[in-house]
Scaffold this motif. Structure first.
Motif, short mmCIF file in Angstrom:
data_model
loop_
_atom_site.label_atom_id
_atom_site.label_comp_id
_atom_site.label_asym_id
_atom_site.label_seq_id
_atom_site.Cartn_x
_atom_site.Cartn_y
_atom_site.Cartn_z
N ASN A 53 50.64 -24.12 7.44
CA ASN A 53 51.22 -25.42 7.09
C ASN A 53 50.61 -25.97 5.80
OD1 ASN A 53 52.59 -25.30 9.49
ND2 ASN A 53 51.35 -26.85 10.55
N ILE A 77 63.30 -40.95 8.46
CA ILE A 77 62.92 -39.62 8.98
C ILE A 77 63.75 -39.23 10.21
CG2 ILE A 77 60.61 -39.53 7.98
CD1 ILE A 77 59.55 -40.28 10.70
N ARG A 137 66.65 -37.46 8.96
CA ARG A 137 66.30 -36.13 8.47
C ARG A 137 65.88 -35.18 9.59
NH1 ARG A 137 65.13 -35.93 3.07
NH2 ARG A 137 63.61 -34.26 3.34
N GLU A 164 63.10 -35.42 11.13
CA GLU A 164 61.67 -35.16 10.94
C GLU A 164 60.84 -36.07 11.83
OE1 GLU A 164 60.80 -35.73 6.83
OE2 GLU A 164 61.68 -33.82 6.22
N HIS A 165 59.53 -35.93 11.68
CA HIS A 165 58.59 -36.80 12.39
C HIS A 165 57.72 -37.51 11.36
CE1 HIS A 165 59.63 -35.38 16.39
NE2 HIS A 165 59.79 -34.19 15.82
N SER A 195 54.86 -38.71 8.92
CA SER A 195 53.75 -37.97 8.32
C SER A 195 52.54 -38.87 8.10
CB SER A 195 54.18 -37.36 6.98
OG SER A 195 54.38 -38.37 6.01
N HIS A 221 55.86 -39.12 2.73
CA HIS A 221 55.96 -37.79 2.12
C HIS A 221 57.25 -37.60 1.32
CE1 HIS A 221 58.00 -37.70 6.00
NE2 HIS A 221 58.71 -36.67 5.58
N ASP A 239 70.02 -38.46 1.83
CA ASP A 239 70.24 -38.63 3.27
C ASP A 239 71.22 -39.77 3.56
OD1 ASP A 239 68.48 -36.59 4.12
OD2 ASP A 239 66.79 -37.91 3.69
N HIS A 250 52.30 -33.79 7.84
CA HIS A 250 53.00 -32.82 8.69
C HIS A 250 52.18 -31.56 8.95
CE1 HIS A 250 57.14 -34.75 7.68
NE2 HIS A 250 56.59 -35.29 8.75
#
Lengths: 224, 484
Positions: B11, B141, B144, B146-147, B149, B157, B166, B333
């Motif tokens: 990562n 997020i 997207r 996502e989670h 960050s 991020h 988006d 992340h």
């Protein structure tokens, strides 16, 4: 066994037992009965005049605008002037707070007044604050029919009337006053500490006003 | 949420090679640090408040069982419900039951890291409930997939061009020709879209920054006002909070509030600090008709009474990650689960296991900035060291690392032998280091020298230099010793 017993049991086991520890119980009851005040910053510990000046300076620092008026009778004019200066329609939403309802609104002939909670379509709402905090430029509002909480958040512009006598130096002084009004350990459904208009820094850490709450916060300080 | 902490190294490599991320992380390195410092410089009592904040939480944790009981009694007296959830699964089920009883199809959410911890959004979607994140960063997020960050700046991020993309993709009912080049336009659009959702929601879920035992209140701290709209418009308000959010009194909350906003964003106070107690009262024209608190343990009770108890003082301000050189480089992340940065390096192994999260406490240079800025004076580096010890005890490190440490320990435990060995090795290494004084690669340490050079030692060992200094100090009358 239910979750409550399991969790409390684990907490007690980790803390080394002692649920019936009378000394521990006495200590927490004493603390709940007489909350220790802790460290109170010098910043707000001022005489009446200086304290109000600090409140105004701190509120302006967080992008609120402040208008001082001599008496409650001057409030309708100050509200109308604010609306005109921002090119807003001459309409406001207020609750049932007697300090607001009994004002000479008729002096502002074009002004339309709607009562009750906000439905989300109001451009401007007017609330009366329970108090204010000079240390941080914060307004303190309590929920209920007098000043519905939706007026604090839904209108684009929030106008808050505060009595100069209610401007405290620090949050702790306001909490003491709340206890005297509502009773020890009792609270209104919602107590809002509001420090400036709504904002967000979530896009590239650039601070922008007017995220979900009001874009503008206007304080009318009465007296003093 | 899928845990990727075990592949932390991979990562981190990907994060370092991601130009969008590297550009966005510049905003962390700049903004947060200076703003915090300015706010603290303006408050001479800041350190005294930190000491008191620590004392308040230590006292509360030492009596947590009693304060939890006192808190529960006050919530019930105010007409609210308290649900105790031992695990993430218990919490998800309790929340779903409340939502089903309310016939909820849409649920608005204020910002809450605990809902991330229990994976609430994924669970809702599987069970036919549609969650809507209302914090601007969380909303972005969520669009997207996502989670967060960062615990207080979830979309830190990202750059604005990514957000624009988006919004154009998801808000496809809006005119394509609209200008979204500036953050103001993006904020305005999110505000309009989300306004409607607040009114559609049947249930609003928030976290809590504090739970107050004295009054049975929950307190949330926000800047946007989204948490407030989330909790006053729907007919049901659910608060999800972990056990350690308890403070005894409103005064105690006031003390900690003074260090929270300053440490987080450099504000004296966040815009909205909201104290909620029970459901709407007779005569109230607004506010929720039901008020539920879900108290989550999920491993906290096992941290009490251990060397990790101090971590339960954490108030989630984010100052540790804002000041962390590792976080600055790799973003949130890469840490692979909900909590990033130094606080995550300590908390994550406690919540998901050191076998999965062992890389996190190792990804630190122990520079100590996190502890020095922590408003609750949590000894983060010390606790990361405890995790390293546990990892070693359980044999989780790779064989080469364990062998190397054992080899070193053999000598370190025998001082005479150690000195003899180093006094022979140092001149040799010094000579091998050559004129540049550094090694570009070393046998058995290829992983280390792959990314940086190892400086060659000076020609004498530390002990030899120390003896030399002591001797010369005595000769000059020990004046240096008084200088500091």
């Amino acid at each position: 066994m239910n979750g409550r017993e399991v969790i409390l049991g684990k907490v007690r086991k980790s803390l080394g037992g002692g649920h019936n520890d009378a000394a521990r119980l006495a200590a927490i009851e004493a603390r709940l009965a007489r909350p220790p005040k802790g460290v109170i910053p010098e910043r707000g510990q001022l005489d009446d005049k200086a304290r109000r000046r600090l409140f105004i300076a701190m509120a302006e620092k967080v992008s609120a605008s402040v208008k001082q008026v001599k008496s409650y009778d001057d409030v309708p004019k100050a509200v109308a002037e604010y609306l005109r200066s921002r090119n807003l329609p001459a309409a406001i939403r207020i609750g049932n707070d007697r300090r607001l309802v009994k004002l000479p609104w008729t002096s502002q002939r074009a002004l339309e007044i709607k009562h009750g909670p906000s439905d989300g379509d109001d451009e401007a709402g007017v609330s009366h604050a329970f108090g204010a905090i000079a240390e941080s430029g914060t307004l303190v509002l309590t929920s209920g029919g007098d000043n519905p909480t939706t007026i604090n958040f839904l209108p684009e512009h929030h106008i808050v009337v505060v009595d100069a006598k209610d401007v405290a130096g620090d949050m702790e002084s306001v909490l003491s006053r709340l206890r005297r009004k509502y009773g020890k350990g009792e609270m209104p459904r919602t107590l809002n500490f509001i420090t400036g208009p709504s904002r967000s820094g979530d896009i590239e850490q650039k601070l922008l006003l007017g995220a979900h709450g009001p874009r503008a916060l206007h304080v009318i300080l009465v007296g003093g | 949420m899928q845990i990727t902490s075990p592949r932390f190294k991979q990562n981190a490599r990907e994060a370092l090679a991601d130009p969008q991320l590297q550009k966005a992380m510049g905003n962390v390195r700049g903004g947060f640090i200076d703003k915090r410092q300015a706010a603290i410089d303006a408050l001479p009592e800041f350190d005294a408040l930190r000491d008191n904040a620590r004392a308040i939480k230590d006292h509360t944790l030492a009596n947590l069982d009693l304060y939890l009981e006192a808190y529960e009694a006050k919530v019930r007296a105010a007409g609210g419900f308290v649900h105790w959830a031992e695990t993430a699964e218990d919490a998800r089920n309790v929340i779903l039951d409340i939502c089903r009883a309310a016939g909820a199809r849409t649920v608005t959410k204020g910002k809450s890291m605990i809902t991330e911890e229990i994976g609430l959004n994924e669970f809702f979607e599987k069970n036919g409930v549609s969650p809507v994140e209302t914090d601007l960063g969380e909303y972005i997020i969520q669009l997207r997939g996502e989670h967060p960050s960062h615990i207080i700046a979830p979309a830190v991020h990202l750059n604005k061009e990514q957000v624009e993309e988006d919004f154009r993709r998801v808000h496809d009912h809006l005119p394509a020709a609209r200008d979204l080049s500036e953050p103001e336009a993006l904020l305005g659009e999110a505000r309009r879209v989300l306004r409607a959702k607040y009114f559609d929601a049947d249930v609003g879920i928030t976290g809590a920054n504090f739970l107050v035992a004295e009054t049975g209140s929950s307190i949330i701290v926000t800047n946007e006002g989204n948490g407030d709209l989330t909790q006053i418009l729907p007919k049901v308000h659910i608060v999800l909070a972990s056990l350690e959010k308890i403070v005894p009194t409103l005064e105690d909350a006031a003390q900690i509030l003074r260090v929270l906003a300053r440490s987080a964003t450099g504000q004296d106070m966040s815009v909205y600090t909201t104290v909620s107690t029970g459901p709407r009262r007779p005569g109230d024209p607004d506010g929720p008709e039901e008020y539920h608190v879900v108290l989550l343990d999920n491993g906290r009770s096992s941290m009490l009474g251990t060397e990790f108890q101090d971590m339960l003082r954490c108030i989630r301000c984010g100052a540790c990650m804002n000041h962390c050189p590792v976080y600055h480089e790799i973003g949130g992340h890469a840490y692979g689960w909900v909590y990033p940065g130094p606080m995550g390096a300590v908390l994550t192994p406690a919540l998901i296991g050191v076998d999965k999260a062992g890389h996190l406490p190792n990804a630190s240079t122990f520079c100590g900035r996190c502890e020095s800025v922590c408003p609750m004076r949590i000894p983060l580096p010390k606790m990361m060291r405890h995790w390293r010890e546990r990892e070693f005890e359980r044999g989780l490190n790779p064989a080469t690392a364990r062998g190397g440490l054992k080899f070193w320990a053999f000598f370190a435990k025998r001082p005479r032998l150690y000195r003899l060995a180093t006094s022979m090795a140092v001149p040799v290494l010094s000579l091998l280091g050559g004129r540049k004084g550094r090694f570009r690669s070393l046998p058995l340490a290829g992983g280390w020298t792959k990314y940086r050079d190892l400086p060659a030692p000076e020609s004498r060992t530390f002990m030899q230099q120390w003896h030399g200094r002591e001797t010369s100090k005595q000769e000059t009358g020990g004046k240096q010793g008084a200088a500091r």
